[in-house]
Design an enzyme around this catalytic site. Structure first.
Site, mmCIF file in Angstrom:
data_model
loop_
_atom_site.group_PDB
_atom_site.id
_atom_site.type_symbol
_atom_site.label_atom_id
_atom_site.label_comp_id
_atom_site.label_asym_id
_atom_site.label_seq_id
_atom_site.Cartn_x
_atom_site.Cartn_y
_atom_site.Cartn_z
ATOM 1 N N GLY A 31 8.966 -40.498 -46.964
ATOM 2 C CA GLY A 31 10.306 -41.028 -46.716
ATOM 3 C C GLY A 31 10.863 -41.802 -47.894
ATOM 4 N N GLY A 36 14.196 -36.263 -56.037
ATOM 5 C CA GLY A 36 12.913 -35.594 -56.265
ATOM 6 C C GLY A 36 12.440 -34.893 -54.996
ATOM 7 N N HIS A 37 12.475 -35.626 -53.884
ATOM 8 C CA HIS A 37 12.083 -35.024 -52.599
ATOM 9 C C HIS A 37 12.996 -33.839 -52.258
ATOM 10 C CE1 HIS A 37 10.720 -39.346 -51.879
ATOM 11 N NE2 HIS A 37 9.609 -38.663 -51.671
ATOM 12 N N GLN A 153 -2.814 -35.632 -57.429
ATOM 13 C CA GLN A 153 -2.743 -35.292 -56.001
ATOM 14 C C GLN A 153 -2.542 -33.789 -55.810
ATOM 15 O OE1 GLN A 153 -0.276 -37.581 -53.074
ATOM 16 N NE2 GLN A 153 1.178 -35.928 -53.354
HETATM 17 P P1 AMP Z 1 6.037 -39.371 -51.525
HETATM 18 O O1 AMP Z 1 7.145 -39.549 -50.534
HETATM 19 O O2 AMP Z 1 6.071 -40.336 -52.653
HETATM 20 O O3 AMP Z 1 4.679 -39.246 -50.872
HETATM 21 O O4 AMP Z 1 6.286 -37.959 -52.202
HETATM 22 C C1 AMP Z 1 6.416 -36.791 -51.423
HETATM 23 C C2 AMP Z 1 6.411 -35.600 -52.341
HETATM 24 O O5 AMP Z 1 7.511 -35.696 -53.244
HETATM 25 C C3 AMP Z 1 5.150 -35.502 -53.215
HETATM 26 O O6 AMP Z 1 4.755 -34.135 -53.297
HETATM 27 C C4 AMP Z 1 5.625 -36.047 -54.533
HETATM 28 O O7 AMP Z 1 4.885 -35.546 -55.632
HETATM 29 C C5 AMP Z 1 7.049 -35.537 -54.565
HETATM 30 N N1 AMP Z 1 7.868 -36.326 -55.491
HETATM 31 C C6 AMP Z 1 8.010 -37.674 -55.518
HETATM 32 N N2 AMP Z 1 8.797 -38.041 -56.549
HETATM 33 C C7 AMP Z 1 9.141 -36.905 -57.207
HETATM 34 C C8 AMP Z 1 9.927 -36.619 -58.369
HETATM 35 N N3 AMP Z 1 10.518 -37.585 -59.084
HETATM 36 N N4 AMP Z 1 10.061 -35.335 -58.749
HETATM 37 C C9 AMP Z 1 9.452 -34.338 -58.052
HETATM 38 N N5 AMP Z 1 8.706 -34.543 -56.948
HETATM 39 C C10 AMP Z 1 8.551 -35.797 -56.525
#
Ligand code: AMP
Length: 279
Positions: A31, A36-37, A153
């Site tokens: 969340g 990016g998400h 990861q």
């Molecule tokens: P998180 O909500 O931080 O657990 O991230 C969820 C997904 O979004 C994971 O696969 C992250 O690697 C990806 N993610 C987070 N930030 C970015 C970003 N700046 N660019 C690309 N993917 C992202």
């Protein structure tokens, strides 16, 4: 957009989604969504007919002194963004639903999780591997998209899915950055305006380090890069390492696809980044 809050609700919704046929794409998140998400959702959309996204702040991947309690939670805004992006189903399980009383099974991926972030966040990747395995088994998607932002990861999840015969194709999505190069992260919200300005030194250093490494200066560059960060106001530089892009073992020259990875603290905020380095 449909919403499921328990595994039982998810099962019903997934049966309905599957009844019309088509491939299922899955995007797991914690969340506090940003571009990016949303880029992950777009990638899933381009490779599948229906996209399922989850929002779950997973307690088992946070250490005792980490930010689980204050991690940003904004469910209503997140759901609005997912719906706008064309997500068919959002899965928002509760902690008790994911880890009911008596829960005792954990997944540990050897080697890949030992170095880099694994050294500074003991147990973190076990928490990640376990929750991702559960989510993949619950949703049973055809593809699942993870960001290269969390490069270690991503490699751990690829290994886990292969080893456990989970029938899903894992896709890695490129890092989405702010205008000054800082990788987007839900945790960037913790930065004060002056720290946010200083944070741009991190991607700047990574670009220059990539240039220097390609000229063959690996050890000197790693030392230089750490100093650049401390000069820019970073505190602890936890690691700056050049690694084999697949095994994550440290390398001293670019003999195969390599990745430069960094984690450093700015104030109390831990920032990570990585960049592909090829000859
Ligand atoms: P998180 O909500 O931080 O657990 O991230 C969820 C997904 O979004 C994971 O696969 C992250 O690697 C990806 N993610 C987070 N930030 C970015 C970003 N700046 N660019 C690309 N993917 C992202």
């Amino acid at each position: 957009m449909r919403i499921a809050r328990t595994a039982a609700e998810l099962r019903k919704e997934m049966a309905a989604l599957r009844s019309g046929g088509g491939r299922i794409g899955f995007v797991p998140t914690m969340g506090a969504l940003h571009a990016g998400h949303l880029s992950l959702v777009d990638m899933a959309k381009s490779r599948a007919d229906h996209v399922v996204a989850s929002i779950f702040v997973n307690p088992t991947q946070f250490g005792p002194n980490e930010d689980f309690g204050r991690y940003p939670r904004m469910e209503a805004e997140d759901c609005e963004q997912l719906a706008e992006q064309g997500v068919a189903l959002a899965y928002l399980p509760g902690v008790e639903d994911m880890y009911p009383h008596g829960f005792a099974t954990h997944i540990h991926v050897d080697k890949l999780g030992d170095g880099l972030c694994g050294r500074f966040r003991p147990g973190h990747f076990d928490g990640v591997a376990t929750v991702v395995a559960k989510l993949l088994l619950q949703v049973r998607p055809d593809i699942a998209v993870f960001g290269e932002k969390d490069y270690q990861q991503l490699q751990i999840i690829r290994r886990m899915v292969t080893d456990m015969d989970i029938a899903v194709e894992i896709l890695g999505a490129p890092i989405i950055r702010e205008a000054d190069g800082l990788a987007m992260s839900s945790r960037n919200a913790y930065l004060t305006p002056s720290l946010r300005k200083a944070a741009a030194a991190l991607p700047r250093m990574m670009q220059e380090a990539k240039r220097r490494i390609r000229q063959g200066k690996v050890a000197d560059t790693l030392q230089w890069g750490k100093k650049e960060l401390t000069d820019a106001g970073f505190g602890e530089v936890q690691y700056l390492e050049l690694c084999d892009a697949a095994t994550l073992e440290p390398v001293t020259s670019i003999v195969r696809p390599a990745r430069l990875l960094v984690a450093a603290k700015l104030g109390s905020v831990r920032l990570i980044d990585n960049i592909e380095v090829s000859e």
